[in-house]
Design a protein around this motif. Sequence first.
Motif, PDB file in Angstrom:
ATOM      1  N   ASN A  83      16.923   4.806  -3.831  1.00 51.17           N
ATOM      2  CA  ASN A  83      17.070   6.250  -3.659  1.00 51.17           C
ATOM      3  C   ASN A  83      15.890   7.023  -4.233  1.00 51.17           C
ATOM      4  O   ASN A  83      15.642   8.168  -3.860  1.00 51.17           O
ATOM      5  CB  ASN A  83      18.361   6.738  -4.332  1.00 51.17           C
ATOM      6  N   SER A  84      15.162   6.378  -5.163  1.00 53.42           N
ATOM      7  CA  SER A  84      14.039   7.067  -5.822  1.00 53.42           C
ATOM      8  C   SER A  84      12.691   6.731  -5.195  1.00 53.42           C
ATOM      9  O   SER A  84      11.648   7.010  -5.787  1.00 53.42           O
ATOM     10  CB  SER A  84      14.008   6.695  -7.317  1.00 53.42           C
ATOM     11  N   VAL A  85      12.698   6.138  -4.009  1.00 50.06           N
ATOM     12  CA  VAL A  85      11.443   5.846  -3.317  1.00 50.06           C
ATOM     13  C   VAL A  85      10.834   7.162  -2.819  1.00 50.06           C
ATOM     14  O   VAL A  85      11.485   7.926  -2.100  1.00 50.06           O
ATOM     15  CB  VAL A  85      11.669   4.870  -2.138  1.00 50.06           C
ATOM     16  N   VAL A  86       9.578   7.412  -3.195  1.00 49.96           N
ATOM     17  CA  VAL A  86       8.917   8.652  -2.787  1.00 49.96           C
ATOM     18  C   VAL A  86       7.915   8.408  -1.658  1.00 49.96           C
ATOM     19  O   VAL A  86       7.422   9.359  -1.054  1.00 49.96           O
ATOM     20  CB  VAL A  86       8.203   9.327  -3.976  1.00 49.96           C
ATOM     21  N   LEU A  87       7.603   7.104  -1.389  1.00 47.70           N
ATOM     22  CA  LEU A  87       6.661   6.813  -0.314  1.00 47.70           C
ATOM     23  C   LEU A  87       6.967   5.432   0.270  1.00 47.70           C
ATOM     24  O   LEU A  87       7.127   4.459  -0.452  1.00 47.70           O
ATOM     25  CB  LEU A  87       5.212   6.832  -0.829  1.00 47.70           C
ATOM     26  N   HIS A  88       7.052   5.392   1.593  1.00 49.58           N
ATOM     27  CA  HIS A  88       7.270   4.145   2.320  1.00 49.58           C
ATOM     28  C   HIS A  88       5.928   3.778   2.969  1.00 49.58           C
ATOM     29  O   HIS A  88       5.427   4.496   3.839  1.00 49.58           O
ATOM     30  CB  HIS A  88       8.354   4.360   3.386  1.00 49.58           C
ATOM     31  N   VAL A  89       5.340   2.662   2.532  1.00 50.71           N
ATOM     32  CA  VAL A  89       4.038   2.230   3.051  1.00 50.71           C
ATOM     33  C   VAL A  89       4.272   1.112   4.057  1.00 50.71           C
ATOM     34  O   VAL A  89       4.853   0.072   3.718  1.00 50.71           O
ATOM     35  CB  VAL A  89       3.126   1.734   1.913  1.00 50.71           C
ATOM     36  N   VAL A  90       3.833   1.312   5.304  1.00 50.61           N
ATOM     37  CA  VAL A  90       4.085   0.328   6.361  1.00 50.61           C
ATOM     38  C   VAL A  90       2.806   0.077   7.152  1.00 50.61           C
ATOM     39  O   VAL A  90       1.883   0.882   7.144  1.00 50.61           O
ATOM     40  CB  VAL A  90       5.204   0.812   7.322  1.00 50.61           C
ATOM     41  N   TYR A  91       2.796  -1.080   7.818  1.00 50.19           N
ATOM     42  CA  TYR A  91       1.681  -1.351   8.721  1.00 50.19           C
ATOM     43  C   TYR A  91       1.921  -0.656  10.055  1.00 50.19           C
ATOM     44  O   TYR A  91       1.000  -0.129  10.676  1.00 50.19           O
ATOM     45  CB  TYR A  91       1.531  -2.860   8.930  1.00 50.19           C
ATOM     46  N   GLY A 112      -4.955   0.240  11.197  1.00 51.01           N
ATOM     47  CA  GLY A 112      -6.224   0.881  11.522  1.00 51.01           C
ATOM     48  C   GLY A 112      -6.972   1.390  10.313  1.00 51.01           C
ATOM     49  O   GLY A 112      -8.102   1.878  10.448  1.00 51.01           O
ATOM     50  N   ARG A 113      -6.380   1.295   9.120  1.00 53.25           N
ATOM     51  CA  ARG A 113      -7.025   1.802   7.906  1.00 53.25           C
ATOM     52  C   ARG A 113      -7.476   0.686   6.945  1.00 53.25           C
ATOM     53  O   ARG A 113      -8.289   0.925   6.071  1.00 53.25           O
ATOM     54  CB  ARG A 113      -6.062   2.730   7.139  1.00 53.25           C
ATOM     55  N   ILE A 114      -6.924  -0.514   7.097  1.00 52.92           N
ATOM     56  CA  ILE A 114      -7.252  -1.604   6.168  1.00 52.92           C
ATOM     57  C   ILE A 114      -8.724  -1.981   6.328  1.00 52.92           C
ATOM     58  O   ILE A 114      -9.236  -2.100   7.446  1.00 52.92           O
ATOM     59  CB  ILE A 114      -6.354  -2.821   6.410  1.00 52.92           C
ATOM     60  N   LEU A 115      -9.412  -2.177   5.206  1.00 56.20           N
ATOM     61  CA  LEU A 115     -10.843  -2.488   5.230  1.00 56.20           C
ATOM     62  C   LEU A 115     -11.097  -3.777   6.013  1.00 56.20           C
ATOM     63  O   LEU A 115     -10.413  -4.788   5.814  1.00 56.20           O
ATOM     64  CB  LEU A 115     -11.388  -2.630   3.810  1.00 56.20           C
ATOM     65  N   LEU A 116     -12.083  -3.756   6.889  1.00 61.24           N
ATOM     66  CA  LEU A 116     -12.364  -4.894   7.767  1.00 61.24           C
ATOM     67  C   LEU A 116     -12.720  -6.140   6.960  1.00 61.24           C
ATOM     68  O   LEU A 116     -12.305  -7.250   7.311  1.00 61.24           O
ATOM     69  CB  LEU A 116     -13.511  -4.537   8.716  1.00 61.24           C
TER      70      LEU A 116
END
Length: 431
Positions: A83-91, A112-116
């Motif tokens: 319940n206290s999650v403030v950000l969901h990081v997904v591919y 599209g953001r991960i360093l090559l």
Amino acid sequence: MDFKEDFLHSVWKYQYFDKNGLQTTSGEPLTIRKIGFHNFHEGPDFLEAHIQLGEVAYFGHVEVHRKSSDWKNHDHDADPRYNSVVLHVVYEDDKAILRKDGTLIPTLVLKGRILLDVVRNYERLIAGKGDLLCNNGLQNVPEIIRFSALEKALVERLEIKSSRVLKILEETNSDWEETCFRWLLIGFGFKTNAEAMERLGKLLDFKTLKKHSSNPLVIQALLLGQAGLIPERPEDEYGKILKREHDFYQQKYTWPIPMHVAEWKFMGVRPANFPTIRLVQLAEVIRKNPNLLGSLLHDSADFKALKRLFSIQVPEYWRHHHQVDKTAVKPMSSALSSMTFNLLLINFVVPIWFAYGKYLQDSTLQERCFDLLQAMNAEENYIIRKFRNSDWIPQNAFDAQGMLGMYHNYCHQKRCLDCKVGQNLLKPALK
């Protein structure tokens, strides 16, 4: 791109992505102030993070997934810890995730953001062959990183072993002498008969054995008898004496029914490692060191002192017999081999020191473990050879034990990104 979720954990943990113009899926500007602490237990992946959405600061947890729909697939919506999650990081964002109150959980998409460089390094790492996926890249990992990885794996290995010692301590109502004896039994079982030795430890007690330290024959009789390793009707005179002594003292001390010989492993075991021989050797250690724990803690500060602790000679009968009534094909050594001695130091002495130091919160005892291992030669086995074949040569037992810990807890489980070597191979090149 094919990857496991732990890859995304590393990407978030080390911020291996383009942070220019970050925003959530709903278009809110996102600033990352604090990534949070990586949580290796149940609950959100990163705890106590700090982010900013627009002008508003948020403090809470971060959860990482391949797809946003994994939130429901993993039943996080039914777990109050999330319940206290403030950000969901997904591919990949394939589904909007709502809190119980109906509000949208802010989501950051990494596709599209991960360093090559990081992507290529990861693909190169998981494409490795054999048990050590890092094999081809090891030569590029700095020595200090490799040492740090070994040290971490060694400490984790000692923590696991010491937790077993402390569990036995609970079973013995905080009796350290009894605990030390039971751990010694397990040590003398080595891998083959360690479990049987652990069961035997619950069928006798060290205080009683100590009473007979001046009579090694009685100690042999009690150990072998409770182990079920004395025939019901021995044929030779030595066996008859052992049987008579055991039956008398078992009744006197009202000890439980002995084990059955079938509980022990003899097949595929060299006679020198038969449980009968190991128990006779153990009887001699007890005879020589009735105050075993005290000797281990106070009279064994160096390698020579430890050598004296285990410097024993088994009775002549056991030089020519590997079991009661069974004559050996050729005479056996009356003393412990150097390999057996080293294994006892590693598997019995070091864990006892480490656990006792942890119990007393005395770091000097734990440091003594590292000093001893660094003074000992590296052992040889099929796992150590895997590292040698990768040109990673252990210099001492400290390195070898670290390698065993790395192999079992990281390499074999393909947990490369939790290992400092794998983490080093993942990072992008310096610009």
